[in-house]
Design a protein around this motif. Structure first.
Motif, short mmCIF file in Angstrom:
data_model
loop_
_atom_site.label_atom_id
_atom_site.label_comp_id
_atom_site.label_asym_id
_atom_site.label_seq_id
_atom_site.Cartn_x
_atom_site.Cartn_y
_atom_site.Cartn_z
N THR A 29 0.85 -41.92 105.59
CA THR A 29 0.26 -43.25 106.10
C THR A 29 0.28 -43.76 104.23
O THR A 29 -0.35 -45.09 103.81
CB THR A 29 -1.61 -42.96 105.98
OG1 THR A 29 -1.36 -41.79 104.82
CG2 THR A 29 -1.44 -42.65 107.46
N GLU A 30 0.77 -43.19 102.95
CA GLU A 30 1.23 -43.69 102.11
C GLU A 30 1.94 -45.22 102.06
O GLU A 30 2.72 -45.13 103.12
CB GLU A 30 2.14 -42.42 101.32
CG GLU A 30 2.23 -43.02 99.42
CD GLU A 30 2.58 -41.33 99.12
OE1 GLU A 30 3.30 -42.07 97.90
OE2 GLU A 30 3.36 -40.95 99.92
N ALA A 31 1.51 -45.86 101.09
CA ALA A 31 2.40 -46.95 100.96
C ALA A 31 3.76 -47.18 100.90
O ALA A 31 3.55 -46.19 99.50
CB ALA A 31 1.12 -47.73 100.07
N GLN A 32 4.06 -47.45 101.72
CA GLN A 32 5.50 -47.36 101.07
C GLN A 32 6.41 -48.73 100.55
O GLN A 32 6.02 -50.37 101.18
CB GLN A 32 7.07 -47.35 102.16
CG GLN A 32 6.23 -45.88 102.33
CD GLN A 32 7.64 -45.30 103.59
OE1 GLN A 32 7.90 -45.98 104.13
NE2 GLN A 32 7.71 -44.04 103.53
N TYR A 33 7.01 -48.71 99.78
CA TYR A 33 7.61 -50.41 99.17
C TYR A 33 9.16 -50.41 99.34
O TYR A 33 10.15 -50.11 98.28
CB TYR A 33 7.37 -50.31 96.99
CG TYR A 33 5.93 -49.96 97.02
CD1 TYR A 33 4.61 -51.14 97.79
CD2 TYR A 33 5.37 -49.16 96.49
CE1 TYR A 33 3.52 -50.92 97.08
CE2 TYR A 33 3.95 -49.28 96.12
CZ TYR A 33 3.04 -49.75 96.73
OH TYR A 33 1.38 -49.49 96.55
N ASN A 34 9.83 -50.84 100.27
CA ASN A 34 10.67 -51.24 100.50
C ASN A 34 11.52 -52.79 101.38
O ASN A 34 10.91 -53.53 102.00
CB ASN A 34 10.92 -50.13 102.11
CG ASN A 34 11.84 -50.04 102.61
OD1 ASN A 34 13.11 -50.52 102.10
ND2 ASN A 34 12.19 -49.76 103.85
N LEU B 299 8.93 -53.68 90.95
CA LEU B 299 9.04 -53.13 90.16
C LEU B 299 7.96 -53.11 89.31
O LEU B 299 8.10 -51.58 88.45
CB LEU B 299 10.34 -53.93 90.00
CG LEU B 299 11.16 -53.65 89.80
CD1 LEU B 299 11.94 -54.74 89.46
CD2 LEU B 299 12.42 -52.56 89.42
N ALA B 300 6.94 -54.06 89.42
CA ALA B 300 5.56 -54.03 88.94
C ALA B 300 5.43 -52.83 88.83
O ALA B 300 4.31 -51.89 88.67
CB ALA B 300 5.39 -55.15 88.37
N GLU C 212 3.40 -49.53 87.33
CA GLU C 212 2.01 -48.99 87.71
C GLU C 212 1.99 -47.98 88.09
O GLU C 212 0.27 -47.35 87.19
CB GLU C 212 1.33 -50.07 87.81
CG GLU C 212 -0.32 -50.72 88.76
CD GLU C 212 -0.62 -51.42 88.87
OE1 GLU C 212 -1.31 -51.08 89.95
OE2 GLU C 212 -0.54 -52.43 88.72
N GLN C 213 2.47 -47.39 88.99
CA GLN C 213 2.41 -46.11 90.01
C GLN C 213 2.92 -45.12 89.89
O GLN C 213 2.83 -43.80 90.13
CB GLN C 213 2.16 -46.50 90.90
CG GLN C 213 0.97 -47.40 92.18
CD GLN C 213 1.29 -47.54 93.51
OE1 GLN C 213 1.49 -47.08 94.03
NE2 GLN C 213 0.82 -49.30 93.78
N HIS C 214 3.86 -45.16 88.30
CA HIS C 214 5.06 -43.99 87.93
C HIS C 214 5.77 -43.66 88.73
O HIS C 214 6.06 -42.17 88.72
CB HIS C 214 4.03 -43.47 87.06
CG HIS C 214 2.70 -43.57 86.11
ND1 HIS C 214 3.96 -43.87 84.75
CD2 HIS C 214 1.73 -43.95 86.45
CE1 HIS C 214 2.18 -44.63 84.35
NE2 HIS C 214 1.38 -44.24 85.52
N LYS C 215 6.12 -44.59 89.45
CA LYS C 215 7.37 -44.24 91.06
C LYS C 215 8.23 -44.34 90.52
O LYS C 215 9.03 -45.24 89.57
CB LYS C 215 6.76 -45.65 92.55
CG LYS C 215 5.48 -44.79 93.06
CD LYS C 215 5.03 -45.91 94.21
CE LYS C 215 4.14 -45.16 94.71
NZ LYS C 215 4.41 -43.68 95.87
N PRO C 216 9.42 -43.31 90.81
CA PRO C 216 10.87 -43.85 91.00
C PRO C 216 11.19 -45.17 91.74
O PRO C 216 10.70 -45.09 92.58
CB PRO C 216 11.31 -42.77 91.19
CG PRO C 216 10.64 -42.34 92.18
CD PRO C 216 9.57 -42.73 91.50
N GLY D 24 9.29 -41.08 98.35
CA GLY D 24 8.59 -41.32 96.61
C GLY D 24 9.22 -41.90 96.11
O GLY D 24 7.96 -42.40 95.09
N ALA D 25 10.15 -42.98 96.20
CA ALA D 25 10.36 -44.12 96.45
C ALA D 25 10.37 -45.34 96.28
O ALA D 25 10.08 -45.72 97.14
CB ALA D 25 11.93 -43.81 95.90
N VAL D 26 10.50 -46.24 94.72
CA VAL D 26 10.63 -47.90 95.50
C VAL D 26 12.24 -47.83 95.96
O VAL D 26 12.36 -48.16 94.94
CB VAL D 26 9.64 -48.09 94.59
CG1 VAL D 26 9.85 -50.00 94.51
CG2 VAL D 26 8.59 -48.05 94.06
#
Length: 481
Positions: free
Chosen positions: A140-145, A341-342, A346-350, A377-379
């Motif tokens: 359920t963790e938000a993913q940025y794909n 990218l922003a 902001e969330q300190h994600k790779p 855990g990456a964007v």
């Protein structure tokens, strides 16, 4: 003998990339199970011109190395006295292992899973594109794909049955980027547009009998099934033009499409016999010449539809609308990239710039690699979202293809970023001859900038075990940095 020599030469000149056989030195110890083959060992010695040392444990040296590494890591963490989880001799004697292939029905991916069952009921599952088969629940963790976001953008261009003649567009290769353009062009001109169904194994097999050579890349071979599917759906015409040039994005020395993307309609028209029973528009067009395009398209369409009611003015209006739609689509892609990218900062994600071609967003082609990276855990950001942030720069190769110019610009963007969390993975399709050039250039740009180069080769085989290992290795290396 030929096989042994080819294995050696491939390892030396394509994997290690030695300039010549003397470049690797004289005092050499070989390892790996392959070198237990005497013919391979001797072929290696003959190629480099002198004898080498093969330990009796050559086939186990990787395992010993892994054990030593684990021991050193445990000592560094103060865990040297903890009991190993390796099985005892007695447990090994009673060890059992069985393998079963199943299809997961937990979500729309329908992954082909390999379930390994061990003594005591322990299981290991591979082949999954999400964590649901392993954990029982989808994360359920938000993913940025960005791959997923691009698929959503393209999904807006759907078939609307208004009773007008239907133009069929096969969803593959460059159509994954040009669909907004052609959809807007034909709908403005008064046609309905229907795209071929989503790629899957059955669709690939549908067109397999018309593939003239198995050496082509999988994305190209997949186009046969897409065209066959459109013909089965009874469209009035199939539109799949030849395009020598792409749009000029001012990043390279020229702006060609690769030979397969540019001219595959010729292969399709020559090998799919059913196309002779319908209208196939595979003419040569050039979107890069905006001034000439309307006149050229009017001639093409008049030739295929002599009774059409459209005028030159109608085609010009449709052309203007198509260029505007393509511009809106590309702006949307870049806006999503900026947003992701922003969010990563902001969330300190790779961030992983997953660099390939437009058609690599097709799940049947990428096998869910974008999702695997997000699970780490990456964007995920695409190359076309960041390439526009760079200006043309000198390369060591002739930089003449639009898609490849984006790869180099994306690598330069990653290098120019001070943020160590931004890295690049290059997707390469088996059978892509041009990627022999792009991989070297992208690797060089990244290495010169102190970045790690990672390449994932993909084709119709969906075994993701090696991909998972490569991704985990990359993220472990980045953590060490």
């Amino acid at each position: 003998a030929g096989l042994s020599i080819s294995v050696v030469k491939n390892a030396l000149y394509k994997v290690i990339r030695a300039v010549d056989s003397k470049a690797i030195g004289r005092e050499i110890v070989v390892q790996g199970g392959t070198f237990l083959n005497d013919a391979v060992l001797r072929a290696f010695e003959q190629e480099i011109g002198h004898d080498v040392i093969r330990p009796t444990i050559a086939g186990l040296m990787g395992a010993y190395g892994a054990a030593l590494y684990a021991h050193e890591k445990a000592q560094a963490a103060g865990k040297a006295m903890e009991l190993s989880t390796l099985l005892s001799k007695e447990a090994l004697e009673e060890f059992t292992h069985s393998v079963k292939a199943i299809t997961c029905r937990g979500c729309s991916n329908s992954c082909k899973l390999t379930v390994n069952t061990f003594s005591g009921g322990r299981k290991f599952i591979s082949g999954n594109r999400c964590e649901k088969p392993v954990t029982g629940v989808k994360s359920t963790e938000a993913q940025y794909n960005m791959f997923e976001e691009k698929r959503k953008l393209l999904a807006r261009y759907t078939y609307k049955d208004t009773g007008k003649p239907v133009i069929g567009i096969p969803m593959g290769l460059n159509m994954y980027e040009l669909l907004p353009f052609w959809y807007k062009f034909f709908t403005t001109l008064g046609y309905d547009v229907k795209t071929s169904p989503a790629s899957n194994r059955q669709l690939y097999l549908k067109g397999q009998h018309t593939i003239p050579s198995d050496t082509a890349c999988f994305p190209a071979k997949l186009m046969h099934g897409h065209v066959e599917a459109l013909l089965d759906e009874g469209v009035d015409a199939v539109f799949y033009p030849c395009m020598t040039y792409n749009f000029d994005e001012n990043l390279g020395d020229n702006h060609y499409n690769c030979p397969v993307v540019a001219y595959y309609p010729e292969v399709i028209s020559s090998n799919i016999q059913k196309l002779k029973d319908t209208v196939f528009i595979g003419d040569y067009v050039g979107l890069h010449r905006r001034h000439d395009f309307p006149g050229k398209m009017y001639e093409i369409l008049r030739r295929h539809f002599p009774n059409g009611t459209f005028t030159k003015k109608d085609v010009k209006k449709a052309s203007d609308a198509a260029y505007a739609e393509y511009d809106l689509y590309m702006r949307a892609v870049r806006a999503i990239g900026d947003k992701f990218l922003a969010l990563a900062e902001e969330q300190h994600k790779p961030v992983i710039v997953l660099a390939g071609r437009p058609y690599h967003v097709d799940p049947e082609i990428n096998h869910g690699i974008d999702g695997l990276i997000c699970d780490c855990g990456a964007v995920v950001v695409t190359e076309d979202a960041v390439a526009c942030k760079e200006k043309k720069f000198p390369t060591k190769v002739l930089n003449q293809w639009t898609y490849h110019s984006r790869l180099y610009a994306a690598a330069k963007y990653v290098v120019d970023r001070a943020d160590k969390r931004v890295n690049l993975i290059q997707l390469v399709s088996f059978g892509c001859g041009v990627d022999a050039i792009t991989t070297d250039e992208v690797r060089g740009i990244l290495h010169d900038g102190g970045k790690i180069y990672t390449q994932l080769k993909i084709d119709e085989i969906t075994n993701l075990g090696a991909v998972r290992i490569r991704l985990r290795s990359l993220f472990a290396a980045l953590d060490l940095q």
